[in-house]
Scaffold this motif. Sequence first.
Motif, PDB file in Angstrom:
ATOM      1  N   ALA A   1      17.079 -14.126   2.714  1.00  0.00           N
ATOM      2  CA  ALA A   1      17.032 -15.106   3.596  1.00  0.00           C
ATOM      3  C   ALA A   1      15.810 -15.108   4.250  1.00  0.00           C
ATOM      4  CB  ALA A   1      18.016 -15.011   4.784  1.00  0.00           C
ATOM      5  N   VAL A   2      15.055 -14.174   4.514  1.00  0.00           N
ATOM      6  CA  VAL A   2      13.714 -14.318   4.943  1.00  0.00           C
ATOM      7  C   VAL A   2      12.500 -13.801   4.308  1.00  0.00           C
ATOM      8  CG1 VAL A   2      14.371 -14.336   7.676  1.00  0.00           C
ATOM      9  CG2 VAL A   2      14.204 -11.821   6.280  1.00  0.00           C
ATOM     10  N   GLY A   3      13.073 -13.186   3.082  1.00  0.00           N
ATOM     11  CA  GLY A   3      11.963 -12.880   2.105  1.00  0.00           C
ATOM     12  C   GLY A   3      11.201 -11.595   2.435  1.00  0.00           C
ATOM     13  N   LEU A   4      11.698 -10.677   3.217  1.00  0.00           N
ATOM     14  CA  LEU A   4      11.076  -9.236   3.516  1.00  0.00           C
ATOM     15  C   LEU A   4      11.859  -8.102   3.765  1.00  0.00           C
ATOM     16  CD1 LEU A   4      11.731  -8.638   6.691  1.00  0.00           C
ATOM     17  CD2 LEU A   4      10.258 -10.437   7.223  1.00  0.00           C
ATOM     18  N   SER A   5      11.427  -6.902   3.605  1.00  0.00           N
ATOM     19  CA  SER A   5      12.295  -5.885   3.568  1.00  0.00           C
ATOM     20  C   SER A   5      12.200  -5.242   4.902  1.00  0.00           C
ATOM     21  CB  SER A   5      11.594  -4.802   2.286  1.00  0.00           C
ATOM     22  OG  SER A   5      12.095  -3.595   2.622  1.00  0.00           O
ATOM     23  N   GLY A   6      13.455  -4.681   5.208  1.00  0.00           N
ATOM     24  CA  GLY A   6      13.332  -4.089   6.472  1.00  0.00           C
ATOM     25  C   GLY A   6      12.462  -2.605   6.697  1.00  0.00           C
ATOM     26  N   TYR A   7      12.685  -2.147   5.507  1.00  0.00           N
ATOM     27  CA  TYR A   7      11.844  -0.698   5.259  1.00  0.00           C
ATOM     28  C   TYR A   7      10.215  -0.972   5.117  1.00  0.00           C
ATOM     29  CZ  TYR A   7      10.033   3.448   3.273  1.00  0.00           C
ATOM     30  OH  TYR A   7       9.296   4.649   3.012  1.00  0.00           O
ATOM     31  N   ASN A   8      10.001  -1.974   4.555  1.00  0.00           N
ATOM     32  CA  ASN A   8       8.591  -2.368   4.540  1.00  0.00           C
ATOM     33  C   ASN A   8       8.087  -2.815   5.956  1.00  0.00           C
ATOM     34  OD1 ASN A   8       8.233  -1.647   2.119  1.00  0.00           O
ATOM     35  ND2 ASN A   8       8.046  -3.482   1.178  1.00  0.00           N
ATOM     36  N   ALA A   9       8.812  -3.776   6.665  1.00  0.00           N
ATOM     37  CA  ALA A   9       8.635  -4.097   7.952  1.00  0.00           C
ATOM     38  C   ALA A   9       8.266  -3.095   9.096  1.00  0.00           C
ATOM     39  CB  ALA A   9       9.632  -5.130   8.523  1.00  0.00           C
ATOM     40  N   TYR A  10       9.065  -2.123   9.046  1.00  0.00           N
ATOM     41  CA  TYR A  10       8.939  -1.021   9.940  1.00  0.00           C
ATOM     42  C   TYR A  10       7.636  -0.014   9.378  1.00  0.00           C
ATOM     43  CZ  TYR A  10       9.485   3.837  11.549  1.00  0.00           C
ATOM     44  OH  TYR A  10       9.103   5.213  12.141  1.00  0.00           O
ATOM     45  N   SER A  11       7.542   0.208   8.116  1.00  0.00           N
ATOM     46  CA  SER A  11       6.685   0.913   7.705  1.00  0.00           C
ATOM     47  C   SER A  11       5.091   0.543   7.820  1.00  0.00           C
ATOM     48  CB  SER A  11       6.546   1.279   6.294  1.00  0.00           C
ATOM     49  OG  SER A  11       7.761   1.983   5.555  1.00  0.00           O
ATOM     50  N   PHE A  12       5.008  -0.984   7.511  1.00  0.00           N
ATOM     51  CA  PHE A  12       3.738  -1.499   7.821  1.00  0.00           C
ATOM     52  C   PHE A  12       3.516  -1.875   9.205  1.00  0.00           C
ATOM     53  CE2 PHE A  12       4.367  -3.575   3.492  1.00  0.00           C
ATOM     54  CZ  PHE A  12       4.338  -2.462   2.841  1.00  0.00           C
ATOM     55  N   ILE A  13       4.418  -2.466   9.975  1.00  0.00           N
ATOM     56  CA  ILE A  13       3.905  -3.106  11.448  1.00  0.00           C
ATOM     57  C   ILE A  13       3.855  -1.652  12.327  1.00  0.00           C
ATOM     58  CG2 ILE A  13       4.812  -4.199  13.432  1.00  0.00           C
ATOM     59  CD1 ILE A  13       5.907  -6.376  11.363  1.00  0.00           C
ATOM     60  N   VAL A  14       4.989  -0.800  12.337  1.00  0.00           N
ATOM     61  CA  VAL A  14       4.946   0.401  12.973  1.00  0.00           C
ATOM     62  C   VAL A  14       3.744   1.200  12.681  1.00  0.00           C
ATOM     63  CG1 VAL A  14       6.184   2.271  13.801  1.00  0.00           C
ATOM     64  CG2 VAL A  14       7.224   0.173  13.667  1.00  0.00           C
ATOM     65  N   GLY A  15       3.559   1.489  11.377  1.00  0.00           N
ATOM     66  CA  GLY A  15       2.511   2.226  10.815  1.00  0.00           C
ATOM     67  C   GLY A  15       1.129   1.660  11.435  1.00  0.00           C
ATOM     68  N   HIS A  16       0.921   0.461  11.492  1.00  0.00           N
ATOM     69  CA  HIS A  16      -0.339  -0.005  11.920  1.00  0.00           C
ATOM     70  C   HIS A  16      -0.513   0.306  13.543  1.00  0.00           C
ATOM     71  CE1 HIS A  16      -2.212  -1.873   8.454  1.00  0.00           C
ATOM     72  NE2 HIS A  16      -1.395  -2.540   8.346  1.00  0.00           N
ATOM     73  N   VAL A  17       0.534  -0.030  14.082  1.00  0.00           N
ATOM     74  CA  VAL A  17       0.338   0.309  15.501  1.00  0.00           C
ATOM     75  C   VAL A  17       0.074   1.704  15.775  1.00  0.00           C
ATOM     76  CG1 VAL A  17       2.079   0.501  17.716  1.00  0.00           C
ATOM     77  CG2 VAL A  17       2.173  -1.499  16.357  1.00  0.00           C
ATOM     78  N   ILE A  18       0.526   2.537  15.247  1.00  0.00           N
ATOM     79  CA  ILE A  18       0.433   4.121  15.325  1.00  0.00           C
ATOM     80  C   ILE A  18      -0.896   4.699  14.671  1.00  0.00           C
ATOM     81  CG2 ILE A  18       1.220   6.501  14.961  1.00  0.00           C
ATOM     82  CD1 ILE A  18       4.324   5.480  14.897  1.00  0.00           C
ATOM     83  N   PHE A  19      -1.063   4.505  13.452  1.00  0.00           N
ATOM     84  CA  PHE A  19      -2.022   5.037  12.358  1.00  0.00           C
ATOM     85  C   PHE A  19      -3.560   4.186  12.639  1.00  0.00           C
ATOM     86  CE2 PHE A  19       1.725   6.500  10.757  1.00  0.00           C
ATOM     87  CZ  PHE A  19       1.729   8.030  10.963  1.00  0.00           C
ATOM     88  N   SER A  20      -3.339   3.026  12.738  1.00  0.00           N
ATOM     89  CA  SER A  20      -4.342   2.141  12.698  1.00  0.00           C
ATOM     90  C   SER A  20      -5.049   1.808  14.068  1.00  0.00           C
ATOM     91  CB  SER A  20      -4.319   0.849  12.204  1.00  0.00           C
ATOM     92  OG  SER A  20      -3.507   0.885  11.054  1.00  0.00           O
ATOM     93  N   PHE A  21      -4.308   1.764  14.959  1.00  0.00           N
ATOM     94  CA  PHE A  21      -4.665   1.600  16.443  1.00  0.00           C
ATOM     95  C   PHE A  21      -4.524   2.639  17.545  1.00  0.00           C
ATOM     96  CE2 PHE A  21      -3.271  -2.620  14.622  1.00  0.00           C
ATOM     97  CZ  PHE A  21      -4.619  -2.991  13.946  1.00  0.00           C
ATOM     98  N   ALA A  22      -3.165   3.005  17.859  1.00  0.00           N
ATOM     99  CA  ALA A  22      -2.748   3.588  18.745  1.00  0.00           C
ATOM    100  C   ALA A  22      -3.332   5.292  18.887  1.00  0.00           C
ATOM    101  CB  ALA A  22      -1.276   3.683  19.332  1.00  0.00           C
ATOM    102  N   ALA A  23      -3.193   5.890  17.874  1.00  0.00           N
ATOM    103  CA  ALA A  23      -3.310   7.227  17.781  1.00  0.00           C
ATOM    104  C   ALA A  23      -4.862   7.204  17.849  1.00  0.00           C
ATOM    105  CB  ALA A  23      -2.759   7.821  16.374  1.00  0.00           C
ATOM    106  N   PRO A  24      -5.704   6.634  17.131  1.00  0.00           N
ATOM    107  CA  PRO A  24      -7.156   6.722  17.131  1.00  0.00           C
ATOM    108  C   PRO A  24      -7.648   6.448  18.439  1.00  0.00           C
ATOM    109  CG  PRO A  24      -6.815   5.635  15.070  1.00  0.00           C
ATOM    110  CD  PRO A  24      -5.363   5.836  15.953  1.00  0.00           C
ATOM    111  N   VAL A  25      -6.948   5.376  19.174  1.00  0.00           N
ATOM    112  CA  VAL A  25      -7.476   5.230  20.718  1.00  0.00           C
ATOM    113  C   VAL A  25      -7.343   6.256  21.459  1.00  0.00           C
ATOM    114  CG1 VAL A  25      -6.935   3.407  22.422  1.00  0.00           C
ATOM    115  CG2 VAL A  25      -7.447   2.480  20.227  1.00  0.00           C
ATOM    116  N   ALA A  26      -5.979   7.056  21.371  1.00  0.00           N
ATOM    117  CA  ALA A  26      -5.740   7.656  22.214  1.00  0.00           C
ATOM    118  C   ALA A  26      -6.655   9.018  22.351  1.00  0.00           C
ATOM    119  CB  ALA A  26      -4.239   8.459  21.968  1.00  0.00           C
ATOM    120  N   LEU A  27      -7.169   9.433  20.876  1.00  0.00           N
ATOM    121  CA  LEU A  27      -7.685  10.650  20.711  1.00  0.00           C
ATOM    122  C   LEU A  27      -9.209  10.002  21.389  1.00  0.00           C
ATOM    123  CD1 LEU A  27      -6.969  12.004  17.252  1.00  0.00           C
ATOM    124  CD2 LEU A  27      -6.713  12.801  19.321  1.00  0.00           C
ATOM    125  N   ALA A  28      -9.910   8.930  20.978  1.00  0.00           N
ATOM    126  CA  ALA A  28     -11.127   8.400  21.358  1.00  0.00           C
ATOM    127  C   ALA A  28     -11.353   8.533  23.111  1.00  0.00           C
ATOM    128  CB  ALA A  28     -11.697   7.260  20.772  1.00  0.00           C
TER     129      ALA A  28
END
Length: 457
Positions: free
Chosen positions: A230-257
Amino acid sequence: MVPVALLVAAVGLLGLGVVGPPTADGGIRITPGLPILLVAAGVSWWWRGSAGAVLGVVAVAVVTVASIGAGLGSDLVGDRGLPVAVARWVQVVGLAAATYALVRRLVAGRSPVGTAGERPRRDRSKVLQVTGLLVLCGIGAELLAAYGDSTGDPGGIAFALVFFGALYGAPALLARDLVRRLGWGWPSLLLIFAALGTAQAGLIDQSLFSVDYGGYEGWEENREPTLIPAVGLSGYNAYSFIVGHVIFSFAAPVALAEAWVPARARKPWLGPVGITFAAIAYAVAAVLIVTDPESRSGSKAQLLAMAGLVGALVILAVIVGRRHQEDHAGPGKPGVSIWLVLGVAFVLALIPDLMPATWLGVIGAATATATVGVLLLLAAQTRAWTIRHTAAVGAAFLLERGLLAFTYFPLIGDVAVGPKYAHNVSMLLVVALAGWLALRGRTAMAPPAERTALPAG
């Protein structure tokens, strides 16, 4: 410097006309950007005030937008041959240098001065800290996982560090500075990171809606089991992409820096010039992705829904931030072992990657991630929690991703064994160094000034 930089950009455009496709009568193709840059160079040399700088910025912006529309992104990566790529890079370097010099000219009169009219000495460590964050964001977002065909390719890695630094590091810097200037805490910052991650996956590269993005192996197998037609997206991909970006692209690097220099953890890092550069870098990188035909998977309804979700996350971040109050931590307690935090976070970070691409797997992965969030919020209420503990959580996630990358080969392209493992080792060493710089210290307890790692608001 401004006229010289503009002339360099003009030389790049002139070179593009020489090596690019000729006109209908076989002559050199002169783009409108060339006279614009030449006039801007003359104006900036003759009119050195703020008004001249503003005109120069406008000229640079017009030429940049026109170049993007004319295929700047594909030219930079060599789709039209090496001579065209060289000409384009000369143009980009000139435009970047001109932008820097013009913005400095605009803000020169507002900078504080010290005794005897001298400007205070620039803190070089801040430049290194910002640069390190840009690099770490690019590595955490893409290179650490080693799933692309640039794995083990020094040239591809160098380009990726610059490009992904702009695509992920620049918005991370901007979001972090905004939150720190407003006095908000990590919850608001994570919500803004969620908005950025949603924008990346749902609006910029639109991988969230792609049936076969980039030809990556296993895409359909991961997408189909949790596809919501109905919405044309995958629950697995939604979790992997969005949460993955939050953690690996942004939050974890900022926490270390932030933990590299704890005294600056609650302070903004960017001035007007840095903010301008970060915004331009992010905009250019995002536009280059959006204009790629591979990144046009979403329908109008899907894109509107994603835009609404991004807006809602930003509004929620504002609401949470405005309700922020100083952390009323209890009396000091014996410090929690940083290595215990690192170990527990590593195990919880590993769980999502062990889950199958099914709804049960999505629930398990989301539960593990939510557990990390709840534990962080609870731990942040005590004085035993420091900025280094927050960095330990970020380091655990990055180390887990780097170690897991040893267990598979890139999902696209044909990468030899030697370069593949050399890439894995190199990326893991960078993360380990970043983690060591963040966690170093004689004791697990940081000074009281550092006890602002994760405010309640």
